[in-house]
Write a protein that holds these residues in place. Structure first.
Motif, PDB file in Angstrom:
ATOM      1  N   PHE A 187       0.845  -1.195   0.000  1.00  0.00           N
ATOM      2  CA  PHE A 187       0.000   0.000   0.000  1.00  0.00           C
ATOM      3  C   PHE A 187       0.888   1.256   0.000  1.00  0.00           C
ATOM      4  O   PHE A 187       0.652   2.214  -0.738  1.00  0.00           O
ATOM      5  CB  PHE A 187      -0.894  -0.032   1.248  1.00  0.00           C
ATOM      6  N   TYR A 188       1.937   1.190   0.803  1.00  0.00           N
ATOM      7  CA  TYR A 188       2.896   2.308   0.895  1.00  0.00           C
ATOM      8  C   TYR A 188       3.564   2.541  -0.466  1.00  0.00           C
ATOM      9  O   TYR A 188       3.643   3.672  -0.951  1.00  0.00           O
ATOM     10  CB  TYR A 188       3.936   1.962   1.968  1.00  0.00           C
ATOM     11  N   ARG A 190       2.485   1.628  -3.429  1.00  0.00           N
ATOM     12  CA  ARG A 190       1.509   2.113  -4.415  1.00  0.00           C
ATOM     13  C   ARG A 190       1.244   3.620  -4.223  1.00  0.00           C
ATOM     14  O   ARG A 190       1.132   4.373  -5.185  1.00  0.00           O
ATOM     15  CB  ARG A 190       0.221   1.299  -4.317  1.00  0.00           C
ATOM     16  N   ASN A 191       1.186   4.042  -2.982  1.00  0.00           N
ATOM     17  CA  ASN A 191       0.974   5.468  -2.712  1.00  0.00           C
ATOM     18  C   ASN A 191       2.134   6.318  -3.200  1.00  0.00           C
ATOM     19  O   ASN A 191       1.932   7.398  -3.746  1.00  0.00           O
ATOM     20  CB  ASN A 191       0.780   5.705  -1.215  1.00  0.00           C
ATOM     21  N   SER A 194       1.874   6.620  -6.847  1.00  0.00           N
ATOM     22  CA  SER A 194       0.795   7.547  -7.185  1.00  0.00           C
ATOM     23  C   SER A 194       1.266   8.998  -7.030  1.00  0.00           C
ATOM     24  O   SER A 194       1.012   9.833  -7.902  1.00  0.00           O
ATOM     25  CB  SER A 194      -0.397   7.276  -6.270  1.00  0.00           C
ATOM     26  N   SER A 195       1.993   9.307  -5.962  1.00  0.00           N
ATOM     27  CA  SER A 195       2.459  10.685  -5.766  1.00  0.00           C
ATOM     28  C   SER A 195       3.516  11.059  -6.793  1.00  0.00           C
ATOM     29  O   SER A 195       3.536  12.177  -7.272  1.00  0.00           O
ATOM     30  CB  SER A 195       3.086  10.907  -4.397  1.00  0.00           C
ATOM     31  N   SER A 199      -2.141   8.378 -10.241  1.00  0.00           N
ATOM     32  CA  SER A 199      -2.917   7.288  -9.637  1.00  0.00           C
ATOM     33  C   SER A 199      -3.208   6.181 -10.648  1.00  0.00           C
ATOM     34  O   SER A 199      -3.361   5.018 -10.275  1.00  0.00           O
ATOM     35  CB  SER A 199      -4.213   7.825  -9.042  1.00  0.00           C
ATOM     36  N   ASP A 226      -3.625  -5.086  -2.040  1.00  0.00           N
ATOM     37  CA  ASP A 226      -2.510  -4.531  -2.811  1.00  0.00           C
ATOM     38  C   ASP A 226      -1.445  -5.571  -3.163  1.00  0.00           C
ATOM     39  O   ASP A 226      -0.400  -5.226  -3.700  1.00  0.00           O
ATOM     40  CB  ASP A 226      -1.877  -3.352  -2.061  1.00  0.00           C
TER      41      ASP A 226
END
Ligand code: PGA
Length: 249
Positions: A187-188, A190-191, A194-195, A199, A226
């Protein structure tokens, strides 16, 4: 919907004859699967594997790639050589390459770029060591690994990247990250993607978990939202176990 992928990394195991036997067994256990299934044998067994698995749903990846198109690089294998035997995917940055062969993020980025230039899909590995986890530095380590490597790629290149989060302390040790630990890191990652990119790229990239995945724990790990599959070492050397893992979705 992003791809679900299960890759068997044979490492330096299985010679010609053992590979023949394994390929026959894999074909006998093979059935339609919700995941894309790949094996990564040694360079010397790639052609044999591609030929044997031609009419199946099992693909063949390489475990490594050279850093140039051709030239004076003793012991290396070029992208064109891989493609010439029907291999279109490569594992880059496995912790054994990083730790035993001293491949750093800079060098690994060269490999990623040369593979992508030849339209070879990259399975890029990253993950923290035990001491990083103990000192609670694991997020920072993984973040740095991303920044020094795939964050230097173009948006377009990212469609040919698969990530594999492989905590070094879980590789070949029998100690698996819990499903929650895997999910938390995926999850980390993927975030961060995204940043840094956007996304859409983050939603579409497959992030595999690797580290002591077995038939007994695969379902639980793969059920995390995830976690899009696995990079399997030890358990991929047994055809029945590997196919059980590949069908654990
Ligand atoms: P393991 O290896 O499944 O034997 O822990 C995983 C890997 O090295 O990719």
């Amino acid at each position: 919907m992003r791809d679900r992928i299960v890759v068997g990394n044979w490492k330096m195991n299985k010679d010609f004859e053992e590979t023949e036997k394994m390929l026959t067994q894999l074909k006998s256990y093979s059935k339609p699967s919700g995941a894309k299934i790949m094996i990564a044998p040694s360079f010397t067994q790639l052609y044999q594997s591609v030929q044997s698995l031609k009419s199946t749903n099992i693909y063949v990846a390489a475990q490594n790639i050279g850093i140039a198109e051709s030239g004076a690089y003793t012991g290396e294998v070029s992208p064109k050589m891989l493609k010439g035997v029907g291999v279109n995917t490569v594992i880059i940055g496995h912790s054994e390459r990083r730790n035993i062969f001293q491949e750093n993020d800079n060098f690994l980025t060269k490999k990623i770029k040369i593979a992508l230039e030849s339209d070879i899909m990259v399975i890029f590995c990253l993950g923290e060591k035990l001491e990083d986890r103990i000192s609670k530095n694991h997020f920072e380590i993984v973040s740095q690994q991303l920044k020094k490597t795939i964050f230097n790629l173009s948006y377009k290149s990212m469609t040919n990247i698969i990530l594999a989060y492989e905590p070094v302390w879980a590789i070949g040790t029998g100690e698996t990250a819990t499903a929650a630990q895997a999910q938390e890191m995926h999850f980390y990652i993927r975030n961060l993607i995204s940043s840094h990119f956007n996304s859409k790229i983050a939603d579409n990239i497959s992030i595999l978990y690797g580290g002591s995945v077995k038939p007994e724990n695969a379902k639980e790990i793969f059920s995390e939202s995830d976690v899009d599959g696995g990079l399997i070492g030890g358990a991929s050397l047994n055809a029945e176990d590997f196919m059980k893992i590949a069908n654990s979705f």
